[in-house]
Design a protein around this motif. Structure first.
Motif, PDB file in Angstrom:
ATOM      1  N   ASN A 152       0.841  -1.211   0.000  1.00 19.36           N
ATOM      2  CA  ASN A 152       0.000   0.000   0.000  1.00 19.36           C
ATOM      3  C   ASN A 152       0.872   1.257   0.000  1.00 19.36           C
ATOM      4  N   TYR A 153       1.814   1.303   0.917  1.00 15.50           N
ATOM      5  CA  TYR A 153       2.670   2.494   1.088  1.00 15.50           C
ATOM      6  C   TYR A 153       3.510   2.761  -0.163  1.00 15.50           C
ATOM      7  N   SER A 154       4.179   1.728  -0.677  1.00 17.67           N
ATOM      8  CA  SER A 154       5.060   1.945  -1.832  1.00 17.67           C
ATOM      9  C   SER A 154       4.248   2.357  -3.059  1.00 17.67           C
ATOM     10  N   ALA A 155       3.025   1.800  -3.189  1.00 23.64           N
ATOM     11  CA  ALA A 155       2.175   2.185  -4.324  1.00 23.64           C
ATOM     12  C   ALA A 155       1.778   3.660  -4.230  1.00 23.64           C
ATOM     13  N   THR A 156       1.464   4.121  -3.016  1.00 23.86           N
ATOM     14  CA  THR A 156       1.083   5.539  -2.891  1.00 23.86           C
ATOM     15  C   THR A 156       2.276   6.439  -3.197  1.00 23.86           C
ATOM     16  N   LYS A 157       3.448   6.019  -2.757  1.00 23.90           N
ATOM     17  CA  LYS A 157       4.619   6.889  -2.931  1.00 23.90           C
ATOM     18  C   LYS A 157       5.082   6.919  -4.393  1.00 23.90           C
ATOM     19  N   GLY A 158       4.887   5.809  -5.117  1.00 22.60           N
ATOM     20  CA  GLY A 158       5.150   5.820  -6.557  1.00 22.60           C
ATOM     21  C   GLY A 158       4.160   6.737  -7.258  1.00 22.60           C
ATOM     22  N   ALA A 159       2.905   6.671  -6.804  1.00 20.00           N
ATOM     23  CA  ALA A 159       1.863   7.524  -7.398  1.00 20.00           C
ATOM     24  C   ALA A 159       2.152   8.998  -7.134  1.00 20.00           C
ATOM     25  N   VAL A 160       2.709   9.300  -5.972  1.00 22.13           N
ATOM     26  CA  VAL A 160       3.053  10.702  -5.670  1.00 22.13           C
ATOM     27  C   VAL A 160       4.118  11.209  -6.657  1.00 22.13           C
ATOM     28  N   ALA A 161       5.077  10.364  -6.999  1.00 24.79           N
ATOM     29  CA  ALA A 161       6.104  10.775  -7.972  1.00 24.79           C
ATOM     30  C   ALA A 161       5.462  11.018  -9.343  1.00 24.79           C
ATOM     31  N   SER A 162       4.513  10.163  -9.736  1.00 22.78           N
ATOM     32  CA  SER A 162       3.817  10.342 -11.019  1.00 22.78           C
ATOM     33  C   SER A 162       2.951  11.596 -11.004  1.00 22.78           C
ATOM     34  N   LEU A 163       2.211  11.770  -9.908  1.00 24.35           N
ATOM     35  CA  LEU A 163       1.364  12.954  -9.745  1.00 24.35           C
ATOM     36  C   LEU A 163       2.195  14.232  -9.877  1.00 24.35           C
ATOM     37  N   THR A 164       3.378  14.189  -9.297  1.00 19.11           N
ATOM     38  CA  THR A 164       4.274  15.354  -9.313  1.00 19.11           C
ATOM     39  C   THR A 164       4.626  15.745 -10.749  1.00 19.11           C
ATOM     40  N   LYS A 165       4.866  14.759 -11.596  1.00 18.50           N
ATOM     41  CA  LYS A 165       5.219  15.057 -12.996  1.00 18.50           C
ATOM     42  C   LYS A 165       4.042  15.703 -13.727  1.00 18.50           C
ATOM     43  N   THR A 166       2.845  15.134 -13.554  1.00 17.21           N
ATOM     44  CA  THR A 166       1.674  15.683 -14.255  1.00 17.21           C
ATOM     45  C   THR A 166       1.352  17.089 -13.771  1.00 17.21           C
ATOM     46  N   LEU A 167       1.386  17.291 -12.457  1.00 17.46           N
ATOM     47  CA  LEU A 167       1.097  18.641 -11.934  1.00 17.46           C
ATOM     48  C   LEU A 167       2.152  19.627 -12.414  1.00 17.46           C
ATOM     49  N   ALA A 168       3.399  19.171 -12.486  1.00 19.26           N
ATOM     50  CA  ALA A 168       4.464  20.073 -12.961  1.00 19.26           C
ATOM     51  C   ALA A 168       4.165  20.537 -14.377  1.00 19.26           C
ATOM     52  N   LYS A 169       3.696  19.629 -15.221  1.00 21.33           N
ATOM     53  CA  LYS A 169       3.373  20.015 -16.606  1.00 21.33           C
ATOM     54  C   LYS A 169       2.150  20.926 -16.646  1.00 21.33           C
ATOM     55  N   GLU A 170       1.115  20.588 -15.855  1.00 18.43           N
ATOM     56  CA  GLU A 170      -0.104  21.400 -15.879  1.00 18.43           C
ATOM     57  C   GLU A 170       0.120  22.809 -15.350  1.00 18.43           C
TER      58      GLU A 170
END
Ligand code: NAP
Length: 246
Positions: A152-170
């Motif tokens: 659960n934890y590692s999946a959320t933290k991987g998702a945070v890294a992905s979220l960071t990329k998309t928000l950076a572009k937006e």
């Protein structure tokens, strides 16, 4: 370097969040201090004020959309806006994947991923009005290396890294930089639960041969929050003594 900047740090009553709040204050920022419950009597409040900086305490559960909305309404009213958003609050609920309950899964998703998203969304709305801002999220080495018992934890933290990329572009066109820190093994109440002999084995696998301290993470957060990092966005910076190299 951060004089006059208004910085919100979630989950900052202790641990890495406390270290980040105090370090931002050392560099001149005024702080909005969040935790599930945070009081005027908490040590971090005095630590920020002793540095001559303002400290506004807001108790809020970042996993609850209504709490987050109320927190940002209070920030807008009390501070007029927000310059730095540090999404630090995070939890673990460890179990082997084949024994993990849906409650353990959902609880960690709600805080680490949904909570981070809700605060990013609300912070970006304030920052868009002023056409500037820095958002710093918290991933983890567990996202990149995997960690037994932390599906659960590692999946959320991987998702945070992905979220960071998309928000950076937006948000790049709106004057907002979005990055993440990815701590390795840091000495905090979260890791104090680990038995001493296991800790020693973990330290033996770290090239720099020590656990990190909250200050090691806070130093990188200050850099990302500062004008020194104005051309840095969408990145996840590893802070782990060399235990994981990109
Ligand atoms: P910690 O010592 O457990 O502190 C976390 C803080 O977040 C606590 O004060 C906690 O409040 C607060 N919090 C929990 N749920 C919250 C919610 N829903 N809303 C608001 N605040 C909440 O953790 P830490 O070790 O300092 O970790 C900080 C961040 O770094 C986390 O995102 C963690 O995943 C990440 N990280 C840590 C390590 C490490 O080795 N320590 C490594 C990689 C990543 P309560 O005290 O009320 O529970």
């Amino acid at each position: 370097m951060l004089a006059g900047k208004r910085a919100l740090v979630t989950g900052c009553r202790r641990g890495i969040g406390r270290g980040i709040a105090v370090k931002l204050a050392e560099y001149g920022a005024d702080l909005i201090l969040n935790d599930l419950t945070i009081a005027e009597s908490d040590e971090v409040v005095a630590a920020v004020r002793n540095l001559g900086r303002k400290a506004l305490c807001i108790s809020a559960d970042i996993a609850n959309p209504d709490s987050v909305a109320a927190m940002f309404a209070a920030i807008k009213q009390e501070c007029g806006g927000l310059d730095i958003m540090v999404n630090n609050a995070g939890i673990t609920a460890d179990a082997m994947s084949y024994k993990m309950t849906i409650e353990q899964w959902n609880q960690v998703m709600a805080v680490n991923l949904t909570g981070t998203f809700l605060c990013c969304q609300a912070a970006s709305k304030l920052m868009m009005e002023q056409k500037s801002g820095k958002i710093i999220n918290t991933s983890s080495a567990a996202a990149f290396m995997g960690n037994i018992g932390q599906a659960n934890y590692s999946a959320t933290k991987g998702a945070v890294a992905s979220l960071t990329k998309t928000l950076a572009k937006e948000l790049a066109g709106k004057g907002i930089c979005v990055n993440a820190v990815s701590p390795g093994f840091i000495q905090t109440p979260m890791t104090d639960k680990i038995p001493a002999e296991v800790k020693e084995q973990m330290i033996a696998r770290i090239p720099l041969r020590r656990m990190g301290q909250p200050e090691d993470v806070a130093n990188v957060v200050v850099f990302l929050a500062s004008p020194l990092a104005d051309f840095v966005t969408g990145q996840t910076i590893q802070i782990n003594g060399g235990s994981y190299m990109v």
